[in-house]
Scaffold this active site. Structure first.
Site, PDB file in Angstrom:
ATOM      1  N   LYS A   9       0.842  -1.206   0.000  1.00 12.48           N
ATOM      2  CA  LYS A   9       0.000   0.000   0.000  1.00 12.48           C
ATOM      3  C   LYS A   9       0.872   1.249   0.000  1.00 12.48           C
ATOM      4  CE  LYS A   9      -3.997   1.727   2.703  1.00 12.48           C
ATOM      5  NZ  LYS A   9      -4.858   1.375   3.848  1.00 12.48           N
ATOM      6  N   SER A  66      -9.707   1.469   3.006  1.00 10.05           N
ATOM      7  CA  SER A  66      -8.838   2.378   2.274  1.00 10.05           C
ATOM      8  C   SER A  66      -7.795   1.682   1.410  1.00 10.05           C
ATOM      9  CB  SER A  66      -8.123   3.305   3.266  1.00 10.05           C
ATOM     10  OG  SER A  66      -7.270   2.573   4.124  1.00 10.05           O
ATOM     11  N   SER A  91     -10.020  -1.469   6.726  1.00  2.00           N
ATOM     12  CA  SER A  91      -9.419  -1.081   5.445  1.00  2.00           C
ATOM     13  C   SER A  91      -8.734  -2.201   4.675  1.00  2.00           C
ATOM     14  CB  SER A  91      -8.417   0.062   5.662  1.00  2.00           C
ATOM     15  OG  SER A  91      -9.103   1.255   5.960  1.00  2.00           O
TER      16      SER A  91
END
Length: 432
Positions: A61, A137, A161
């Site tokens: 990420k 997210s 997330s």
């Protein structure tokens, strides 16, 4: 199994074909990845292995530090930030385990919001239908595994997330007990709630990645027996407004688990959820801690535009007095202890990961009320694990037109047990 280099080249050719409209990845490390893949293949040829991640194609990420480049965390504001002096702790551990780190995946700005959209880097379309939201997210992480451009993706989970994009993209997503995996070099949202977890196609892959990131010796994952497994079902708030196809699929999964010998019983936690809602009424822990992290630009004004869905809640949380925050943290500790006691009679707590399947990107952009309702539902079930310091995993459920997840939660520190239970359930339900 094809060589790491061959698998990598297949992925790189797919990404090259859409290079003009890349929304899943924000950065690629093509030559570094090729070198790592070649090294893994050489070890394999020599009969040497660094473990189960050796030669696996992994993405991270866009909030994990990679030495020599700014960590943008999905924001325009950080494009010109100082380069990271060293790799994040989990990135170092992944490299040492032989993982082939392909690139960084897109995310929501500053890891805030569950929809998965990004005003600056574009919104990755869902792996099953590009017109649908990816969930956030860790949006790019979920899509990358779902579409096969990563074998494992590493995300962060503050309120769901990792598990929300796993649920919506039809893959496995794991949130560890937060303290197990070091967060050094990960851009924070909430120091209390942040945890780092993997998304992958199987429970075993998630378990291997989790062990490496936690600094543990990866071990062969042996599924637990489902005979006698004690499964609690938190009927009540966590089942309200659940879409029909999700509710039906969940009940079918539960029936299969019960037929395999598990003992299933309702276990109410609504009183604890209500107490947590009351404790965070003035401001959520994530918003209050995020407001402190971003206090400078929230006070002086951002130098570049920030998504109003991010800046709005953070600005409001900045106004919450410190005494309220301290009281909330103290209350959270007491409620986590109460949840630990409540769950002592079961092995896992089971619910749908998300009560809804992925809505369209267009609908979320065009209707603020609909977006707000969807975001609340997406976060409702998953945030329980963060708020009460539990570990949790999302498994794809068969039987839905669009992907949806089955979530299993276990007590703090019971991560290894949870993996064994999840592997058994996965074997029973089958992989998508």
């Amino acid at each position: 199994m094809p060589s790491a280099r061959d698998r990598l080249e297949v992925i790189l050719s797919r990404l090259a074909a859409r290079a003009g409209d890349e929304r899943v990845f924000t950065r690629l490390y093509q030559e570094v990845a090729r070198a790592a893949a070649d090294a893994a293949d050489a070890r394999r040829k020599a009969g040497v292995t660094l473990g189960p991640l050796d030669g696996m194609i992994v993405s991270i990420k866009d909030l994990f530090d990679v030495a020599g480049e700014p960590t943008t965390a999905g924001s325009d504001m950080l494009r010109t930030a100082s380069p990271a002096p060293r790799d994040a702790a989990i990135v170092r551990r992944l490299r040492q385990a032989g993982a082939v780190i392909l690139g960084k995946t897109n995310m929501t700005e500053f890891a805030f919001t569950a929809i998965g959209d990004n005003l600056h880097y574009g919104t990755p379309g869902n792996a099953t239908d590009a017109s649908l939201i990816p969930g956030g997210s860790s949006s790019g992480a979920g899509v990358a595994v779902g579409e096969g451009t990563s074998e494992i993706s590493i995300g962060s989970d503050t309120g769901g997330s990792v598990r929300i994009p796993a649920s919506l993209n039809g893959v496995v997503g794991f949130k560890p007990t937060a303290r197990r995996v070091p967060r050094d070099g990960a851009f924070p949202l909430s120091t209390t709630l942040d945890s780092i977890g993997p998304l992958a196609r199987s429970v075993a892959q998630c378990a291997a990645a989790d062990a490496v990131m936690a600094g543990e010796e990866p071990a062969l994952l042996v599924p637990a027996s489902l005979a006698g497994l004690r499964v609690g079902i938190p009927r009540g708030v966590l089942f309200e407004e659940t879409e029909g196809q999700v509710a039906t699929a969940f009940d079918q999964c539960l029936r299969k688990v019960e037929l395999a010998g598990a003992r299933i019983a309702d276990l109410s936690i609504d009183d604890l959820l209500a107490d947590m809602r009351a404790a965070t009424k003035r401001g959520t822990i994530a918003a209050m801690e995020g407001a402190e992290i971003h206090a400078d630009w929230l006070t002086t004004g951002a130098s570049v535009p920030v998504d109003p869905h991010v800046s709005g809640p953070l600005s409001r949380a900045l106004a919450v007095p410190a005494s309220v925050y301290m009281r909330t943290i103290r209350r959270r500790k007491a409620l986590a202890a109460a949840m630990e006691e409540r769950l002592a009679s079961i092995d896992v707590l089971a619910s749908p990961t998300t009560p809804i399947v992925a809505p369209s990107i267009v609908s979320m952009a065009s209707d603020e009320a609909l977006r707000g309702r969807a975001e609340g539902l997406l976060l409702r079930n998953t945030q329980v694990a963060n708020q009460f310091d539990l570990c949790a995993i999302s498994l794809p459920m068969p039987g839905t037109a669009r992907p949806a997840g089955l979530m299993l939660m276990a007590r703090s520190g019971h991560d290894h047990h949870l993996f064994r239970f999840a592997a058994a359930v996965e074997a029973l339900l089958g992989r998508p």
